[in-house]
Design a protein around this motif. Structure first.
Motif, mmCIF file in Angstrom:
data_model
loop_
_atom_site.group_PDB
_atom_site.id
_atom_site.type_symbol
_atom_site.label_atom_id
_atom_site.label_comp_id
_atom_site.label_asym_id
_atom_site.label_seq_id
_atom_site.Cartn_x
_atom_site.Cartn_y
_atom_site.Cartn_z
ATOM 1 N N LYS A 41 0.815 -1.205 0.000
ATOM 2 C CA LYS A 41 0.000 0.000 0.000
ATOM 3 C C LYS A 41 0.857 1.265 0.000
ATOM 4 C CE LYS A 41 -4.195 -1.740 0.176
ATOM 5 N NZ LYS A 41 -5.157 -1.510 -0.928
ATOM 6 N N ILE A 42 1.972 1.219 0.740
ATOM 7 C CA ILE A 42 2.806 2.423 0.880
ATOM 8 C C ILE A 42 3.758 2.579 -0.296
ATOM 9 C CG2 ILE A 42 4.546 3.565 2.314
ATOM 10 C CD1 ILE A 42 3.354 2.121 4.730
ATOM 11 N N PHE A 43 4.506 1.515 -0.623
ATOM 12 C CA PHE A 43 5.565 1.597 -1.622
ATOM 13 C C PHE A 43 5.227 0.891 -2.934
ATOM 14 C CE2 PHE A 43 7.769 1.365 2.573
ATOM 15 C CZ PHE A 43 8.238 2.671 2.607
ATOM 16 N N ARG A 44 4.094 0.161 -2.961
ATOM 17 C CA ARG A 44 3.754 -0.688 -4.110
ATOM 18 C C ARG A 44 4.835 -1.746 -4.342
ATOM 19 N NH1 ARG A 44 -0.510 0.898 -7.035
ATOM 20 N NH2 ARG A 44 0.140 -0.372 -8.809
ATOM 21 N N ALA A 45 5.427 -2.214 -3.252
ATOM 22 C CA ALA A 45 6.449 -3.269 -3.303
ATOM 23 C C ALA A 45 6.360 -4.061 -2.004
ATOM 24 C CB ALA A 45 7.841 -2.675 -3.489
ATOM 25 N N GLY A 46 5.482 -5.074 -1.978
ATOM 26 C CA GLY A 46 5.235 -5.815 -0.756
ATOM 27 C C GLY A 46 6.411 -6.620 -0.259
ATOM 28 N N LEU A 47 7.356 -6.926 -1.132
ATOM 29 C CA LEU A 47 8.510 -7.734 -0.730
ATOM 30 C C LEU A 47 9.381 -7.028 0.308
ATOM 31 C CD1 LEU A 47 11.266 -6.561 -2.408
ATOM 32 C CD2 LEU A 47 9.863 -7.362 -4.290
ATOM 33 N N ILE A 48 9.324 -5.702 0.349
ATOM 34 C CA ILE A 48 10.135 -4.960 1.322
ATOM 35 C C ILE A 48 9.733 -5.332 2.742
ATOM 36 C CG2 ILE A 48 10.693 -2.661 2.196
ATOM 37 C CD1 ILE A 48 10.354 -1.636 -0.659
ATOM 38 N N GLY A 49 8.428 -5.405 2.997
ATOM 39 C CA GLY A 49 7.957 -5.776 4.323
ATOM 40 C C GLY A 49 8.376 -7.177 4.711
ATOM 41 N N GLN A 50 8.361 -8.105 3.760
ATOM 42 C CA GLN A 50 8.760 -9.478 4.050
ATOM 43 C C GLN A 50 10.250 -9.572 4.360
ATOM 44 O OE1 GLN A 50 7.251 -11.091 0.401
ATOM 45 N NE2 GLN A 50 5.203 -11.454 1.233
ATOM 46 N N ILE A 51 11.071 -8.772 3.692
ATOM 47 C CA ILE A 51 12.504 -8.725 4.010
ATOM 48 C C ILE A 51 12.718 -8.191 5.427
ATOM 49 C CG2 ILE A 51 14.695 -7.616 3.418
ATOM 50 C CD1 ILE A 51 13.819 -7.685 0.494
ATOM 51 N N ILE A 52 11.935 -7.171 5.811
ATOM 52 C CA ILE A 52 12.057 -6.592 7.153
ATOM 53 C C ILE A 52 11.656 -7.617 8.222
ATOM 54 C CG2 ILE A 52 11.128 -4.821 8.704
ATOM 55 C CD1 ILE A 52 10.897 -2.989 6.253
ATOM 56 N N VAL A 53 10.594 -8.370 7.969
ATOM 57 C CA VAL A 53 10.188 -9.417 8.922
ATOM 58 C C VAL A 53 11.286 -10.467 9.048
ATOM 59 C CG1 VAL A 53 8.531 -11.278 9.325
ATOM 60 C CG2 VAL A 53 7.731 -9.041 8.575
ATOM 61 N N GLY A 54 11.920 -10.827 7.936
ATOM 62 C CA GLY A 54 13.041 -11.755 7.990
ATOM 63 C C GLY A 54 14.189 -11.217 8.817
ATOM 64 N N LEU A 55 14.471 -9.914 8.686
ATOM 65 C CA LEU A 55 15.505 -9.285 9.506
ATOM 66 C C LEU A 55 15.200 -9.427 10.994
ATOM 67 C CD1 LEU A 55 16.329 -5.884 7.727
ATOM 68 C CD2 LEU A 55 17.995 -7.587 8.453
ATOM 69 N N VAL A 454 9.812 0.955 -9.576
ATOM 70 C CA VAL A 454 8.967 0.307 -10.582
ATOM 71 C C VAL A 454 7.493 0.475 -10.229
ATOM 72 C CG1 VAL A 454 8.324 -1.908 -11.599
ATOM 73 C CG2 VAL A 454 10.717 -1.343 -11.279
ATOM 74 N N GLY A 455 7.150 0.305 -8.946
ATOM 75 C CA GLY A 455 5.760 0.472 -8.533
ATOM 76 C C GLY A 455 5.239 1.868 -8.807
ATOM 77 N N VAL A 456 6.029 2.893 -8.473
ATOM 78 C CA VAL A 456 5.614 4.279 -8.724
ATOM 79 C C VAL A 456 5.496 4.542 -10.228
ATOM 80 C CG1 VAL A 456 6.309 6.693 -8.485
ATOM 81 C CG2 VAL A 456 6.599 5.112 -6.567
ATOM 82 N N LEU A 457 6.460 4.044 -10.998
ATOM 83 C CA LEU A 457 6.441 4.265 -12.446
ATOM 84 C C LEU A 457 5.208 3.638 -13.090
ATOM 85 C CD1 LEU A 457 7.810 5.128 -15.128
ATOM 86 C CD2 LEU A 457 8.943 2.900 -15.118
ATOM 87 N N LEU A 458 4.915 2.380 -12.726
ATOM 88 C CA LEU A 458 3.779 1.701 -13.348
ATOM 89 C C LEU A 458 2.454 2.302 -12.897
ATOM 90 C CD1 LEU A 458 4.928 -2.031 -13.327
ATOM 91 C CD2 LEU A 458 4.979 -0.384 -15.195
ATOM 92 N N LYS A 459 2.421 2.877 -11.696
ATOM 93 C CA LYS A 459 1.209 3.564 -11.253
ATOM 94 C C LYS A 459 0.963 4.812 -12.088
ATOM 95 C CE LYS A 459 -1.001 5.571 -7.166
ATOM 96 N NZ LYS A 459 -0.855 5.890 -5.714
#
Length: 509
Positions: A41-55, A454-459
C-alpha cells in the motif's frame, strides 16, 4: 526432537509441539502477510515488508526463530524462487524473445560491465580497496534479482500483464542473461582461494565450464523443443494427456523441471537458469492452433489440452504466493548483517556506492531510446513518405517510460548479490569485512529502491507502457494466422472486407 528406536528400527518420536513454538510460527507467517499488504500500500512493493520481517525474526536482529527453522525456510524460499522463475518461463512470449534477443544481449552486457567498471572506479581508485575486492563486490552488484523482477512485474497491475509487452520480454531475458554472467564470475570467485594457493589450477576451465554449460543449454533447449520434443509430444502425447487435464500436466511439469534443475546443476550452470528454460521448454510443446469455427463445444474440449499455465495456477499459485514467495524474501532478510551496517564510515561509503550502483543499472534503459533512434533512422531512409515516420528525436522521447521501466526493474540485486558477496567473504581471503559491508549496503538499498521505483512508475505510466506501439503489448500473430487461414479456406474471402479474408489476415499480423 529425539529419535526413538528399538529392535524393529529407528524412527522419529512424535510429540505435541511446544505452544511457544507454535505461536512463534503463527506470528511469523501472520506478520509476513501483514507486512506485505502494508508495504504494498505504501511503496507498491510488498517484498520490502517481508525482508524486514526476515531481519527481525532471523539472526540479524531478534533471532526469534530457531536456526534450524531459518535454514529450512531458506531452502523452502529457494524452492519458491525456482517456481517464480519457472512460471516466468511458462508465461514469457517466445516470439518476442526471439525477435529481441540481440537487444537483450546488449542490455545484459551493459548491465554487467557498468557495475564492475564503476566498482573499480569507486572502491579501487576512490576508496583504496584492493583490485580483487573491487572485482568481487562489482560481480555481486552486476547481477539482477530474477525473483524480484518477476514478482514486481506480475504484481504491478491486476489489469495488465507486463510480461506480455515487448519491454517486459527484453527485461526478463536481460535479467536472465545477467545472472548467467554473474554465475560465470562467481565460479571464478569461488575458486580464487585455490588459484592463489595452487598456480597449476586450470583457470580456463573454471571460467569456461559455466559459460559452456549455459550456452549449450540455451542453444540445445529450443532446438530439442522445436525439432524433437515438440513434434513427439503433439503426435503421441497431447491427445491422450488431454483426458487427464491438470493431473497429467503437473506430473509432466514436475519431471521436466527436476530434469532441467539437475542438468543445470551438474553441468555447472545455474539452477535458476534451468528453471527458466524448463518453463520455456514446456510452453513450446502444445499445439498453438485453435479449432476451426463451427466446431461443437464438446469436440473442442476433446481436442484442446489444458495449458501448463492453467495447471500452475490451479496447483501452485496459492502455495507460491502465500507461503513460498514470502519465505524467499524473508530468507533474504536472514542473510543481511544488519548491525554491522551502522558505523559512520560504512554508512556514507555505502550510500555513495548505492547511488553509483543504481546508476549502473539505470543506464541499461538507454538501449531503448538508442534502439528507437536507430530504427527511426533506418525506417526514414527506407520508407518513401518522410512525414509518416517519426523523427529520431520524437522516437527517443516517446520511449522514456519503457526505458525507465527497463532500467529501474534491473536495479534490485537481492538473493544473487548476497550469495556472491558472501562467497567472496567466506570462501576467499581477498574480501575484507569493510568492503563486504559496503557491498551489502548497496545490495540491500538497491533491492528496496528498484521495486519501489517500478511500482511508482507503473502507477503513473503503466497504461502508457502497455499501449506503446513499439514497446507495449503485442498480439500473438501465430494463433490469429492459423485461425484466419482455416476460416478463409472453409468460407472463402469475406466479400464485405476490402481485399478479402486472406488480406485481412495478413493485415492483422
Amino acid at each position: 526432537m529425539a529419535a526413538g528406536g528399538g529392535a524393529e528400527g529407528v524412527f522419529l518420536a512424535y510429540h505435541e509441539p511446544d505452544i511457544i513454538n507454535i505461536l512463534t510460527l503463527i506470528s511469523f507467517f501472520l506478520f509476513l502477510a501483514l507486512s506485505e499488504w502494508l508495504t504494498d500500500k505504501i511503496f507498491r512493493a510488498g517484498l520490502i515488508g517481508q525482508i524486514i520481517v526476515g531481519l527481525i525474526y532471523g539472526v540479524p536482529l531478534a533471532d526469534i526463530l530457531e536456526i534450524n527453522w531459518q535454514e529450512t525456510f531458506l531452502a523452502l524460499g529457494y524452492v519458491g524462487l525456482l517456481l517464480i522463475i519457472f512460471e516466468g518461463g511458462l508465461t514469457i512470449r517466445l516470439d518476442l524473445l526471439r525477435q529481441n534477443f540481440l537487444l537483450s544481449i546488449v542490455a545484459a552486457l551493459l548491465g554487467v560491465l557498468t557495475p564492475i567498471a564503476l566498482s573499480f572506479a569507486l572502491l579501487y581508485a576512490g576508496f583504496g580497496h584492493a583490485p580483487l575486492e573491487a572485482f568481487i563486490v562489482g560481480t555481486a552488484l552486476c547481477s539482477t534479482s530474477l525473483g524480484t523482477t518477476f514478482v514486481v512485474i506480475n504484481s504491478a497491475s491486476t489489469d495488465t500483464d507486463y510480461s506480455q509487452t515487448r519491454i517486459g520480454t527484453v527485461l526478463i531475458s536481460a535479467a536472465v542473461l545477467d545472472d548467467v554472467c554473474g554465475l560465470v564470475l562467481v565460479s571464478v570467485i569461488h575458486q580464487l582461494r585455490g588459484i592463489a594457493e595452487d598456480g597449476d589450477m586450470k583457470l580456463g576451465w573454471i571460467i569456461g565450464r559455466p559459460i559452456l554449460a549455459s550456452g549449450l543449454l540455451a542453444i540445445l533447449t529450443p532446438l530439442i523443443a522445436k525439432f524433437v520434443a515438440g513434434p513427439l509430444f503433439r503426435r503421441f502425447l497431447e491427445k491422450p494427456l488431454a483426458n487427464f487435464k491438470h493431473v497429467s500436466n503437473i506430473l509432466l511439469m514436475t519431471v521436466v523441471l527436476c530434469a532441467f534443475l539437475a542438468i543445470a546443476a551438474f553441468a555447472g550452470a545455474s539452477m535458476l537458469f534451468g528453471a527458466f528454460l524448463a518453463g520455456a521448454f514446456l510452453s513450446s510443446l502444445p499445439s498453438k492452433e485453435k479449432g476451426p469455427a463451427g466446431l461443437r463445444d464438446h469436440d473442442l474440449e476433446r481436442t484442446e489440452t489444458t495449458p501448463f499455465v492453467g495447471t500452475f495456477e490451479h496447483y501452485l499459485s496459492g502455495p507460491q504466493k502465500f507461503i513460498l514467495q514470502p519465505l524467499f524474501f524473508a530468507s533474504i532478510g536472514f542473510a543481511i548483517p544488519f548491525v554491522e551496517l551502522w558505523t559512520g564510515e560504512v554508512i556514507w561509503k555505502g550510500v555513495v556506492f548505492t547511488i553509483l550502483m543504481v546508476f549502473s543499472k539505470l543506464v541499461v534503459g538507454l538501449v531503448v531510446p538508442a534502439w528507437d533512434v536507430i530504427s527511426a533512422a533506418t525506417s526514414a531512409r527506407s520508407a518513401p513518405p518522410a512525414n509518416e515516420k517519426m523523427s529520431a528525436r520524437k522516437a527517443a522521447a516517446a520511449g522514456w517510460a519503457p526505458a525507465t521501466l527497463l532500467g529501474t526493474a534491473m536495479v534490485a540485486r537481492g538473493e544473487i548479490g548476497l550469495l556472491i558477496i558472501q562467497i567472496g567473504l567466506n570462501e576467499t581471503p581477498f574480501l575484507t569485512r569493510k568492503a563486504f559491508v559496503i557491498g551489502v549496503w548497496a545490495i540491500v538499498l538497491n533491492t528496496i529502491i528498484g521495486p519501489v521505483s517500478v511500482g511508482v512508475l507503473l502507477k503513473k505510466a503503466g497504461s502508457q507502457i502497455a499501449s506503446d506501439k513499439t514497446w507495449g503489448i503485442k498480439s500473438k500473430p501465430q494463433e490469429t494466422d492459423v485461425e484466419s487461414v482455416i476460416l478463409s479456406d472453409q468460407t472463402g474471402p469475406d466479400p464485405t472486407s476490402p481485399g478479402g479474408g486472406r488480406e485481412e489476415s495478413r493485415g492483422g499480423t
